[in-house]
Design an enzyme around this catalytic site. Structure first.
Site: not given
Ligand SMILES: *Cc1c(COP(=O)(O)O)cnc(C)c1O
Length: 462
Positions: A110
């Site tokens: 993120k």
């Molecule tokens: C946010 C996240 C996901 C999921 O990703 P999306 O874009 O919501 O499909 C998977 N793994 C981790 C560690 C995340 O932080």
């Protein structure tokens, strides 16, 4: 370049407006009016550094931002990453690679988008002299990344909703231990979907949203999706030339933002084989790829909380593009979703594997634990629970796979210990003292009015 809403009820807007608004006023999500063709750029882009690649990519989309400003914003956004490659590729064996997306300040992918979004906000505030209130709902990693992307930015107050007791201790501490006075972590008594619904409800009062300058940092924000497109390009360029064209990206999926970003890049001309959507026991998306039906269900808590999602926001962008940009159709389908019902889209999904190489797989808790154990024993790599779900569904003969490694294993230490026993799980220096810091958090019942009251108290009153 202009941006249109998936619900088709509002006029097209500029990049800056789409980013500032997050969610479109008709409740839809923004997408570029046309997807550009990247093929003519690929040869030149293959030589660029990560930040240069990001800048070149955004220059196509952020056409209302001055190019010197864009360059500066992008460069600043990738200075807090702990690896020189930003998103390095690690080879597990001849046909399996992982794309390490956890070298940012909060140790999950993120950060790629939220470091950049924080800087876009900052320059927008400087330009318009307006303040903004950021409201987001998180299953753990987004909130931490948002708070760290926005920390200390002039004119920004941040409210992050998360499901109380359903995120990992380190994730919670990354949000609640900053000591910053304009950051408000709000723990909601409910699931992630409850938190996300409360957030959307607050946004629906457009007058209130305008009054407090409400902006969304969830992966509904277009800038986040575009920022994530860049590491798919970067991964492609970092792989040996003879395998590039054969790769399938395996993506541990929750809100569908990450895999959507990859699919957009494929649709813009990056020649890759396809995608495998990895889900955990909350397998609504796996069910969809199997049957063509989007069927809402109850959420079962797991140790991969970022994938514990039923109403995947970005899925709306996917359906919209599959439905040839029929905003009316999306408007109608999502009325059903909002009423807690699913829908049948087998017509749209009929050739999804043939056309885009899209498939899915599902992993259980036992699978996840076994996979962490196996990769540690065979490849001498620790992987986090989300990545393990990806590696589990990726095991298929004769494919070259690149699994998105979405978080650092240390974020989910409990599960790692369950899989491989007690060992020293490597953790970056800057998180070492976090357990000793004071926590600031407000626990709220699952009620959008209580969330709104917090914003009123800390923004309107000021
Ligand atoms: C946010 C996240 C996901 C999921 O990703 P999306 O874009 O919501 O499909 C998977 N793994 C981790 C560690 C995340 O932080």
């Amino acid at each position: 370049m202009q941006y249109i809403s998936t619900r088709g009820q509002v006029p097209a807007v500029s990049f800056s407006t789409a980013v500032a608004q997050g969610l479109a006023p008709d409740g839809g999500l923004y997408l570029p009016e046309e997807l550009p063709d990247l093929k003519p750029h690929l040869a030149e882009w293959s030589k660029l550094s990560y930040a240069e690649l990001c800048e070149a990519f955004f220059a196509i989309f952020a056409t209302d931002i001055d190019s010197a400003e864009l360059k500066e914003v992008v460069a600043r956004s990738y200075t807090k990453f702990a690896h020189a490659d930003i998103a390095p590729i690690v080879k597990l064996d001849d046909d399996r690679y992982v794309l390490e997306l956890f070298h940012g300040p909060t140790l999950a992918f993120k950060d790629f988008a939220l470091q950049l979004l924080g800087n876009f906000y900052e320059s927008q505030i400087a330009r318009t002299k307006s303040r903004i209130s950021v409201l987001g709902a998180t299953s753990g990693d987004t909130g931490a990344a948002a708070i760290h992307g926005l920390l200390g930015k002039e004119g920004v107050t941040t409210f992050i909703l998360y499901p109380d007791g359903r995120i990992s201790p380190l994730q919670e501490r990354q949000m609640t231990c900053t000591g910053a006075d304009k950051v408000f972590p709000l723990a909601i008594k409910g699931s992630f979907d409850d938190a996300q619904t409360a957030m959307k409800t607050v946004f629906e009062d457009r007058e209130f949203a305008a009054e407090v300058g409400l902006s969304a940092v969830n992966s509904i924000n277009l800038a986040r999706i575009l920022a994530q497109c860049v590491y798919y390009l970067s991964a492609y360029f970092r792989l040996p030339e003879d395998v590039r064209g054969d790769i399938t990206f395996v993506v541990p999926t929750g809100n569908f933002g990450n895999v959507l970003a990859g699919w957009l890049v494929q649709r813009m001309g990056l020649p890759i084989k396809g995608f495998r959507v990895a889900t955990n026991q909350n397998d609504i998306l796996h069910h969809l790829f199997q049957t063509g039906t989007y069927q809402l269900d109850d959420v079962a808590p797991s140790v991969a909380p970022s994938m514990e999602i039923q109403v995947a926001s970005n899925f709306e962008r996917f359906v919209y593009l599959l439905a040839e940009k029929n905003g009316e159709k999306i408007h109608t389908l999502w009325q059903d979703v909002n009423a807690g019902k699913g829908f049948d889209m087998s017509d749209l999904m009929a050739n999804i594997n043939g056309k885009y190489g899209f498939a899915s797989g599902k992993s259980t808790h036992a699978d996840r634990i076994a996979t962490i154990k196996q990769v540690y024993a065979e490849d001498n790599q620790l992987i986090d629970p989300h990545t393990a779900d990806g590696i589990k569904v990726a095991r298929k003969e004769g494919e070259v796979i690149v699994c998105a490694e979405t978080a650092l294993p240390a974020k989910f230490a409990e599960t790692i210990t369950e899989a491989v026993g007690k060992l020293d799980i490597p953790r970056p220096k800057h998180t070492e003292n976090i357990e000793g810091l004071a926590q600031y958090v407000t626990v709220l019942d699952n009620d959008a009015n209580l969330v709104r009251a917090q914003i009123e108290q800390f923004v309107v009153a000021k």
